[in-house]
Design a protein around this motif. Structure first.
Motif, PDB file in Angstrom:
ATOM      1  N   GLY A   1      33.784  45.537  29.543  1.00  0.00           N
ATOM      2  CA  GLY A   1      33.406  46.449  30.607  1.00  0.00           C
ATOM      3  C   GLY A   1      32.333  45.812  31.464  1.00  0.00           C
ATOM      4  O   GLY A   1      31.146  45.867  31.123  1.00  0.00           O
ATOM      5  N   VAL A   2      32.738  45.164  32.558  1.00  0.00           N
ATOM      6  CA  VAL A   2      31.797  44.428  33.393  1.00  0.00           C
ATOM      7  C   VAL A   2      31.727  45.056  34.774  1.00  0.00           C
ATOM      8  O   VAL A   2      32.754  45.325  35.406  1.00  0.00           O
ATOM      9  N   ALA A   3      30.502  45.285  35.232  1.00  0.00           N
ATOM     10  CA  ALA A   3      30.254  45.780  36.582  1.00  0.00           C
ATOM     11  C   ALA A   3      29.890  44.592  37.457  1.00  0.00           C
ATOM     12  O   ALA A   3      28.949  43.845  37.138  1.00  0.00           O
TER      13      ALA A   3
ATOM     14  N   SER B   1      28.381  50.879  35.211  1.00  0.00           N
ATOM     15  CA  SER B   1      27.886  51.457  36.454  1.00  0.00           C
ATOM     16  C   SER B   1      28.559  52.799  36.734  1.00  0.00           C
ATOM     17  O   SER B   1      28.154  53.531  37.628  1.00  0.00           O
ATOM     18  N   GLU B   2      29.575  53.103  35.945  1.00  0.00           N
ATOM     19  CA  GLU B   2      30.276  54.382  35.960  1.00  0.00           C
ATOM     20  C   GLU B   2      30.894  54.556  34.568  1.00  0.00           C
ATOM     21  O   GLU B   2      30.954  53.600  33.796  1.00  0.00           O
ATOM     22  N   PRO B   3      31.316  55.761  34.202  1.00  0.00           N
ATOM     23  CA  PRO B   3      31.902  55.926  32.861  1.00  0.00           C
ATOM     24  C   PRO B   3      33.072  54.963  32.643  1.00  0.00           C
ATOM     25  O   PRO B   3      33.915  54.771  33.518  1.00  0.00           O
TER      26      PRO B   3
ATOM     27  N   GLY C   1      24.105  53.620  25.078  1.00  0.00           N
ATOM     28  CA  GLY C   1      25.414  53.024  24.841  1.00  0.00           C
ATOM     29  C   GLY C   1      26.118  52.571  26.096  1.00  0.00           C
ATOM     30  O   GLY C   1      27.274  52.145  26.036  1.00  0.00           O
ATOM     31  N   ALA C   2      25.446  52.637  27.241  1.00  0.00           N
ATOM     32  CA  ALA C   2      26.070  52.172  28.484  1.00  0.00           C
ATOM     33  C   ALA C   2      26.192  50.661  28.520  1.00  0.00           C
ATOM     34  O   ALA C   2      27.109  50.122  29.138  1.00  0.00           O
ATOM     35  N   LYS C   3      25.267  49.971  27.878  1.00  0.00           N
ATOM     36  CA  LYS C   3      25.363  48.516  27.768  1.00  0.00           C
ATOM     37  C   LYS C   3      26.280  48.182  26.601  1.00  0.00           C
ATOM     38  O   LYS C   3      26.152  48.749  25.510  1.00  0.00           O
ATOM     39  N   TYR C   4      27.196  47.242  26.806  1.00  0.00           N
ATOM     40  CA  TYR C   4      28.140  46.882  25.750  1.00  0.00           C
ATOM     41  C   TYR C   4      27.423  46.274  24.560  1.00  0.00           C
ATOM     42  O   TYR C   4      26.502  45.463  24.693  1.00  0.00           O
ATOM     43  N   SER C   5      27.842  46.653  23.376  1.00  0.00           N
ATOM     44  CA  SER C   5      27.467  45.951  22.146  1.00  0.00           C
ATOM     45  C   SER C   5      28.708  45.870  21.274  1.00  0.00           C
ATOM     46  O   SER C   5      29.609  46.711  21.342  1.00  0.00           O
TER      47      SER C   5
ATOM     48  N   ARG D   1      32.478  55.450  27.244  1.00  0.00           N
ATOM     49  CA  ARG D   1      31.015  55.352  27.246  1.00  0.00           C
ATOM     50  C   ARG D   1      30.496  55.741  28.621  1.00  0.00           C
ATOM     51  O   ARG D   1      31.112  55.463  29.639  1.00  0.00           O
ATOM     52  N   GLY D   2      29.339  56.404  28.641  1.00  0.00           N
ATOM     53  CA  GLY D   2      28.786  56.889  29.896  1.00  0.00           C
ATOM     54  C   GLY D   2      28.163  55.787  30.723  1.00  0.00           C
ATOM     55  O   GLY D   2      27.992  54.647  30.277  1.00  0.00           O
TER      56      GLY D   2
END
Length: 531
Positions: free
Chosen positions: A145-147, A196-198, A218-222, A202-203
């Protein structure tokens, strides 16, 4: 979560490490129907505890190792060479690995990074080209999930749009932009593995500003994201199960089992048809060296003598000070703008580097409040006088591969299981120092143009690592000059793969996690083909 840490019946695949590479490999192979077991040295952290960890990270009573339970005999290490290497300052052992506390910046390596020797005469070329990884880069951006945005004229070619739109430039980015325009320096957005969006259930980022060392939302990937996905596909993940050694068959052609320890003090043996090492650029070579046998007295997969050698990291160059106007630092916990304008200008004297426009210069109001003993109006006056005018730039510089820089074993120091700890032998070369010096020159030009009162700088004489461990099981076509082949399988053992930054032939100057993810997806395809 089950507390059962006994071995499974002979699995199809045993993965060592539950960070981004191990999690992606396990998920890919699990959804293709393979029986996969993941052995992770660290514990499984409860996502519900992340707000408490965020609070711990900003309170002065806690050290940086406290946030993710690092330290002690388990994590002991040694350092020698020209520069002390503070290994534990930025690593996490646990389900999710380093992505539990990483910055979250995800760039593709440039084409020049794969062809550095051909273009500059320095280092070596990779046995694969950018185009070989290009589809895996796109898949990795989707998985994580990359912005991002297609506004970087210096980026390598791409066809697919980013999964999410880029984050808007910060307020301080707008201040830098005017100075950069006057100097002819291009700024552009930074791809970030945060929403940057859901996205992917994940929010979106809510701006806690504590991205490193912990994102509570949890918005940042792990990588625990893909651990959960893998488990939904039937993959078994065993935490607190550090692998002590790998055992090969009588002929020495393949790995038969991984011997791992459990908290009760026992050792267990996990058998599998294939093995994947995904424990990072320090622990992977350490494990191979710990697995020495009569057939491989210098360590497993080490017929080239290069296991642990050619250790590389990225070096930091930075400069900052104060500006006589508000800069709104620490409102954003990550970088939103960079410049890669000088990256492909690398030659035999100066290596690749990227410029960063920082959003977290100077203390935050929270840090100021918690670090003092003032209250009420006195504290308010201090915050008004001391916060708001800081500004800074950073840069990452590449390091050339040299065999003298290495990870080896220190038999004089042992871990909690009696094994020799990793010893980092590390020093800098003149080309890296020249690169840091060049980055400082440009930073000084920009800050001076902006009118900053420069108060500090980090450069060739006081630089430090970015903790990107690369090169210790390098990739190549010649078994005498490399550890793994272009399919990421070791030359010496036919069922052992290494999808890691440890296979990097050159370091580049881009944060390595997206390339690690791309290599993991590539390795999963090759393991699938072999099985």
């Amino acid at each position: 979560m089950s507390g059962d840490r006994t071995p499974s019946d002979r699995a199809d695949v045993c993965v060592v490490g539950a960070g981004p590479a191990g999690a992606l490999v396990a998920h890919q192979l699990g959804k293709r129907g393979y029986d996969v077991v993941v052995l992770e040295a660290g514990e499984r952290f409860d996502p519900a505890d992340r707000e408490e960890r965020m609070e711990r990270s900003i309170r002065p009573g806690h050290g940086p190792l406290d946030v993710w339970e690092m330290g002690g005999d388990r994590d002991a290490y040694s350092s020698s060479g020209g520069i002390e290497y503070p290994l534990n300052s930025a690593r996490v052992k646990g389900v999710g690995g380093s992505t539990l506390h990483w910055q979250g910046m995800v760039m593709r390596l440039h084409e020049i990074d794969f062809e550095l020797a051909s273009r500059t005469g320095v280092g070596d070329d990779w046995p694969i080209a950018y185009d070989d990884l290009r589809p895996y880069y796109a898949a990795a951006e989707s998985e994580l999930g990359v912005a991002g945005a297609a506004d970087n004229p210096f980026a390598p070619p791409r066809e697919e749009p980013f999964p999410m739109p880029a984050f808007r430039p910060s307020y301080s980015d707008s201040l830098f932009a005017e100075a950069c325009d006057d100097l002819g320096i291009a700024m552009h957005s930074v791809p970030n593995a945060r929403n940057s969006e859901p996205y992917d259930d994940r929010g979106e980022c809510v701006g806690f500003g504590t991205c490193k060392p912990v994102c509570p939302s949890g918005a940042k990937y792990s990588a625990d994201v893909h651990v959960r996905k893998a488990e939904n596909e039937g993959v078994r993940v065993v935490d607190r199960a550090p692998v002590q050694r790998l055992v090969h068959d009588a002929a020495g052609d393949s790995v038969e089992s991984a011997v791992y320890a459990t908290p009760d003090g026992r050792e267990h043996t996990q058998e599998a048809r294939a093995f994947v090492l995904a424990a990072g650029g320090v622990e992977i070579p350490r494990l191979l060296l710990l697995s020495a046998s009569e057939r491989y007295p210098d360590g497993l997969a080490n017929s080239s003598g290069l296991v642990g050698r050619c250790f590389m990291d990225h070096l930091f160059a930075g400069m900052g000070g104060t500006l006589d106007e508000p800069t709104r630092q620490n409102h954003v916990g990550f970088i939103t703008s960079e410049s890669h304008q000088f990256y492909d200008e690398a030659d035999e004297d100066v290596g690749p580097f990227k410029l960063e426009f920082l959003n977290y210069a100077g203390p935050s109001p929270v840090e100021m409040a918690l670090s003092g003993d003032e209250w009420g109006d006195d504290l308010l006056d201090t915050l008004r006088d001391g916060y708001g005018g800081h500004v800074a730039m950073g840069a990452l510089a590449g390091q050339r591969p040299r065999e003298r820089n290495r990870v080896t074993l220190d038999p004089s120091v042992t871990d909690d299981h009696g094994n020799p700890v990793p010893e980092i032998q590390w020093s800098l070369d003149d080309r890296t120092r020249n690169t840091l010096r060049r980055a400082n020159e440009i930073q000084r030009d920009v800050l001076t143009e902006l009118g900053v009162d420069i108060e500090w700088s980090v450069g060739p004489e006081n630089t430090g690592p970015a903790f990107h461990h690369m090169g210790t099981t390098r990739m190549g076509t010649d078994p005498a000059e490399s550890v793994v082949n272009p399919e990421l399988r070791t030359h010496d053992l036919g069922n052992l793969w290494v999808p890691s930054s440890s296979v990097f032939v050159t370091s580049g100057a881009m944060n390595p996690t997206l390339t690690i993810a791309a290599l993991a997806l590539k390795a999963a395809d090759h393991v699938d083909e072999a099985l």
